[in-house]
Design a protein around this motif. Structure first.
Motif, short mmCIF file in Angstrom:
data_model
loop_
_atom_site.label_atom_id
_atom_site.label_comp_id
_atom_site.label_asym_id
_atom_site.label_seq_id
_atom_site.Cartn_x
_atom_site.Cartn_y
_atom_site.Cartn_z
N SER A 1 -4.76 4.79 -22.10
CA SER A 1 -5.11 5.30 -20.78
C SER A 1 -3.94 5.04 -19.83
N LEU A 2 -3.50 6.09 -19.14
CA LEU A 2 -2.36 5.98 -18.23
C LEU A 2 -2.78 6.40 -16.83
N SER A 3 -2.14 5.80 -15.85
CA SER A 3 -2.39 6.20 -14.46
C SER A 3 -1.36 7.23 -14.03
N ILE A 4 -1.78 8.14 -13.16
CA ILE A 4 -0.91 9.21 -12.68
C ILE A 4 -0.56 8.96 -11.22
N PRO A 5 0.73 9.00 -10.86
CA PRO A 5 1.10 8.90 -9.44
C PRO A 5 0.78 10.22 -8.74
N VAL A 6 -0.48 10.39 -8.31
CA VAL A 6 -0.97 11.67 -7.83
C VAL A 6 -0.09 12.24 -6.73
#
Length: 365
Positions: free
Chosen positions: A141-146
């Motif tokens: 699971s990765l976070s996105i710099p929206v």
């Protein structure tokens, strides 16, 4: 001096193609830009394409981007995918599929560094790519710099994110269920051992969503058949050395497996060595199945039966998902092909069925 200062060849224009084909520049523009529903006849379209080939015409992508608001470039952010010999298939699949749709792939590598993903997203959105694929070597699971996406469509590949609706991943549960069922159908139900992780092992960094689904597929299939493993051997990381050590310790404790379920091919490579050192024949005395379809798997003696991670198919599907006008949300699961080889003794009736299935698969490619 004059020879050295020869002018560069003049760029072929749509007007040149139109003159050669005997049509209007507008007709050339419609065909070269792949506009749908045009009134250009098939004969004229063939002449235009032939003239373009003869003259070596190349579209002016900058002009096309200005008129269509599309760059025909897709961004691909790699979390160590570029350096992995197996997962790099994600890039091959995506690149080939992008080409089919008249796009090119622009790749940015994070090297697994914190903060590098935001820089990569910013760099790609600044170049006005039509969409971005964010891919990982190891499912996670990765976070996105929206804020860095600038509203650019994003699809996750071999990864998931709470910030992005679309993701393409391997169907680990179904793949695990299928390869374990193959083992059971072949009659290998006694002294089953799972090498790699124990079901009751506490959660840790190695238990990704993909590993959990793989384990669930294994356990549910065994449970449905009434088969209880005689041993579960935790091995972190899943390496050749740990596979060798795990099976060697198992044998030293007096447990001789009848069937060995390895959670990846590297563990299986080590298991082969430990079994052979003990005078036990993989595929003969003990059935062995695994996951990943490492290139080396086919060269083992005997070749290893394994569930393949469909990296290229996943990369292609990520591009398809990104280019869909009505983008499908949620996780898109890609089937894991089962590579049936000689590490599992197959009864004649089942072998005939698998042979036909493999022939059908080859014909479909």
């Amino acid at each position: 001096m004059k020879d050295r200062e020869r002018a560069a060849p003049k760029r072929v224009t749509m007007a040149d193609v139109a003159e050669r084909a005997g049509v209007s520049p507008t007709a050339v523009s419609l065909i070269m830009n792949r506009r749908e529903g045009t009134r250009v006849s098939e004969d004229a379209a063939r002449r235009i394409r032939a003239a373009a080939d003869e003259l070596g015409y190349r579209p002016n992508l900058t002009a096309r981007a200005l008129s269509t608001q599309k760059s025909h470039v897709l961004g691909f952010i790699s979390d160590l995918v570029t350096t992995d010999r197996l997962a790099s298939g994600l890039i091959r699949g995506a690149s080939q599929e992008a080409k089919k749709h008249g796009h090119v792939l622009l790749i940015a590598e994070t090297d697994g560094q914190s903060g590098a993903a935001e820089e990569a997203f910013s760099a790609l959105t600044d170049r006005q790519v039509d969409g971005i694929i964010y891919a990982a070597t190891r499912p996670q699971s990765l976070s996105i710099p929206v804020r860095a996406t600038g509203g650019t469509p994003v699809v996750m590949l071999n990864a998931v994110s709470d910030d992005v609706a679309g993701a393409v991943i391997a169907d680990e549960y179904a793949g695990a269920a299928a390869i374990v069922q193959l083992l059971l159908d072949a009659g290998h139900t006694s002294n089953v051992v799972i090498l790699g992780r124990s079901l009751d092992q506490p959660d840790d960094e190695w238990l990704t969503f993909a590993v959990r689904r793989r384990l669930n597929g294994i356990w549910d299939t065994l449970h449905s058949a009434g088969v209880v493993p005689v041993a579960q051997i935790p091995c972190q990381p899943w390496s050749v050395n740990n596979g060798h050590r795990g099976v060697r310790d198992l044998l030293d404790n007096g447990i001789r497996p009848g069937a060995l379920i390895c959670l990846n091919d590297r563990l299986a490579f080590g298991a082969y060595r430990a079994l052979t050192e003990a005078g036990i024949r993989p595929g003969g005395d003990v059935a062995v199945i695994s996951f990943d379809d490492d290139d080396i798997a086919v060269y083992l003696d005997p070749p290893l039966t394994t569930a393949a991670i469909p990296f290229e198919a996943m990369g292609a599907q990520a591009v398809q998902l990104l280019l869909q006008r009505d983008r499908v949300h949620g996780q898109q699961l890609v089937d894991m092909p089962i590579r049936v080889r000689n590490s599992v003794t197959i009864p004649a009736q089942l072998d005939l069925r698998l042979t036909h299935a493999n022939d059908d698969e080859r014909s479909a490619r």
